[in-house]
Design a protein around this motif. Sequence first.
Motif: not given
Lengths: 453, 434
Positions: A94-98, A312-315, B45, B47, B51, B257, B260-265
């Motif tokens: 959940l810290n990566q792209y969704t 948008c942010p995942t978490p 792309g 990880p 993180p 990048k 390593s936390a691509t989902g934080w945007k």
Amino acid sequence: MLLASRSFCCLGIRTYQLQTDLLSRSIKLSASATMTFRQKNTRRIEGLDSNVWVEFTKVAADPSIVNLGQGLPDISPPNYVKEELAKASAVDRLNQYTRGFGHPSLVKALSQVYERVCGRKIDPLTDILVTVGAYGSLFSTIQALIEEGDEVIIIEPFYDCYEPMVKMAGAKPVFIPLRYKNDGNSASSADWVLDPAELANKFNSKTKAIILNTPHNPVGKVFTREELQVIADLCIKHDTLCISDEVYEWLVYKGNQHIKIATLPGMWERTITIGSAGKTYSVTGWKLGWSIGPQNLIKHLQVVHQNTLYACPTPLQEALAQAFWIDYKRMDDPDCYFYSLSRELESKRDRMAQLLQDAGLKPVVPDGGYFMIVDVSTLNVDLSDVDAKQPYDYKFVKWMITSKKLSAIPLSAFCGPETKRQFEKYIRFCFIKKDSTLDAAEVILKNWNKQTA
Amino acid sequence: FFCLSLQAKMSRPVHSRRLEGVDKNIWVEFVKLAATYSTVNLGQGFPDFPPPDFLKEALVTALSGENHMLHQYTRAFGHPPLVKILAQFFGKLLGQDLDPMTNVMVTVGAYQALFCCFQAFVDEGDEVIIIEPFFDCYEPMVTMAGGTPVFVPLRPKAPENGKMMSSADWKLDSAELASKFNERTKAIVLNSPNNPLGKVFSRGELELIADLCVKHDVLCISDEVYEWLVYDGKEHIRIASLPGMWDHTVIIGSAGKTFSATGWKVGWTVGPNRLLQHIRTVHQNSVYHCATVAQEAVAQGFQREFMLYGKPDSYFVQLPKELQKKRDWLVQSLDAAGMKPIIPEGTYFLLADISNFKSDVPDNPNSDEPYDSRFAKWMVKNKGLAAIPLSAFYCRAHKNNYSHFIRFCFAKEEATLKAASDILQKWKQEKTSP
């Protein structure tokens, strides 16, 4: 900087605010002149640089000031909402792209909640877009559906971003003011209404959309079914879209009902309804919002989204989804946060109104939302010696911040050029504040007349 | 009259013209394919490892603290602790005194930073030079802003001695590049380290670009999201530090990048106020605020890295070290399987030549889908291995220039890379066994 005059981009004569290093000094002066001209801003943002929030949030940032200005809660979000975010961020993936258009569990939760509210099937993948706040939904909608040659009707006073967003899309804002029914002695937001004939006159073949905001910021008006029907009839007659900003949808007070214009006959296919996590769960800093509508409109918003910020942010989305499931399950229960927050705010509203009345003011008691406007001209604060070019309410708020340590937002920030005069005696207070903040405001208002300006 | 005007309105498409030609998006398709079919996803792309602990802890600390105001709006142009540390950190790297309030702006990922740049500076009639292969969003963003993308390719030159090709073997032709600049050229997009190739532009190459920018008064939009991911002792050089370039450059970075936390945007722009002021105008009229709590945690992350800068414990030292090992591992696996990798100098991507596997996916002259795209789709459906076709990173006119490369992401756990290797080995054996 931004507070400076609106015109920028002077050819050649410019003061660089930064130190340039030794190497940059090798640039010839003539190159400097062309540099400034070449890297001019685009036409689309010409004149859109100033912003009431940039001005007033800076001024009110001083912690000694009781801040009833910008619309952000100083109450805590519910504990389970904060916990869900902590839980979500502990899950690695959940810290990566969704998914770009909206995290699957969130769009599923939204579709369930709104299916129930709207009484119609909502496809989570095609009928919903998750955006960076309702602000992002407004932007995506306007960029997707509005362009040069279009007119967009905006009801005054209006949440200030509507006008620059419409302009940035190259279109023309057409304003229509809410007018008070009773001659100047309005006590309730319900007294502020649109004149149906005046509204009808604003529609023409160029009218692409009307922006509706209910419950309304700043007045707090909750449009009735009849009022919405008038708007709907015109939309259908002129084949106009409706952009319905309903961020305060859960904050309606006793005796009022929030009605979604998209549920009126003939309106689903032409309406984008916008919601906000920030306002729903008192988490404005999460910046999550959504647009809901028919696939043939939402798909265009999705195209804008995939070319602006993608996801948008995942978490945050996961946490929001979990919070929604918790409240979805208790939508028949008065403890559901959607209703309990509204009850909590109603008593704050009543307290705020009382404080202002005790200070000799006549607030417009809102039927919804968490703002209250009040006419301050009765206080007779003479600001004629201050900068004449600024509207009265701007001067008043700045004076109030410095001399009374209380902040609010001037209402003329929410008006088009023609109506600024009409609204410049009003200021807007935000009351989604903890008791100690309202206590501090009470002290200031009680002592108002004891201090000289 | 009334009916006619209504009919005219109804016959016009409902969407705005700015969406023309920007509706297709490779990720929507390929992410769905990977989600449906892949057992090993080396496509999109991101990880598949978490993180770093210190970053996760920073978020937990922010959330568990007394200050619940971290759940409310922060400063629109960037949370003060974050812009302050970014100004300090990048000021040091660039040798510039940076004002956190005017020389830094936080965005929703580097993606939104790119969007703001194009919206702020590209008008109808403006040309923007894009170096191919390019991160695919540059082209539609330029188009949506009304600009005209002008492409200039990196051209591969086979290395001598039968050595494996490196991303350094792909270069710009300087005369060709110069010919793309004219009076309509508003900006050039530079991406170094480059996605998908992995090229790290050398000082000489950057000077070439810089000279042209200064000569033609062109803005350089410098996408440096992979700035820390450089291998073999290579140096990531920031074009903004070259003579004359601070005033001509907007630098774009990414917490996704970096940490390593691509989902934080969380992303940012760094540049002179004269340029950033217009980026702020776009931002305040589109998204306005970015999420607070992620910014708080990223600020903590940067504080730690500022203290540890250059030291062995720095994440910016450890991450590239780890990724270099993974790169080398994947390069070896691909080579052993018969897919010819191009060794990347940076980023966490590499390209591989799939020519030896073409027999599995016959040419289809009737299809106008590029071969590598068909290949990649076949591969994920039949082998469970997800990758992205190189043609995704070329404009439509050039999509068939390189028809036999696919891009792999190697920011993956050992187990993932091993599983990829197993698939490739099995596949190779199937081809060679009778």
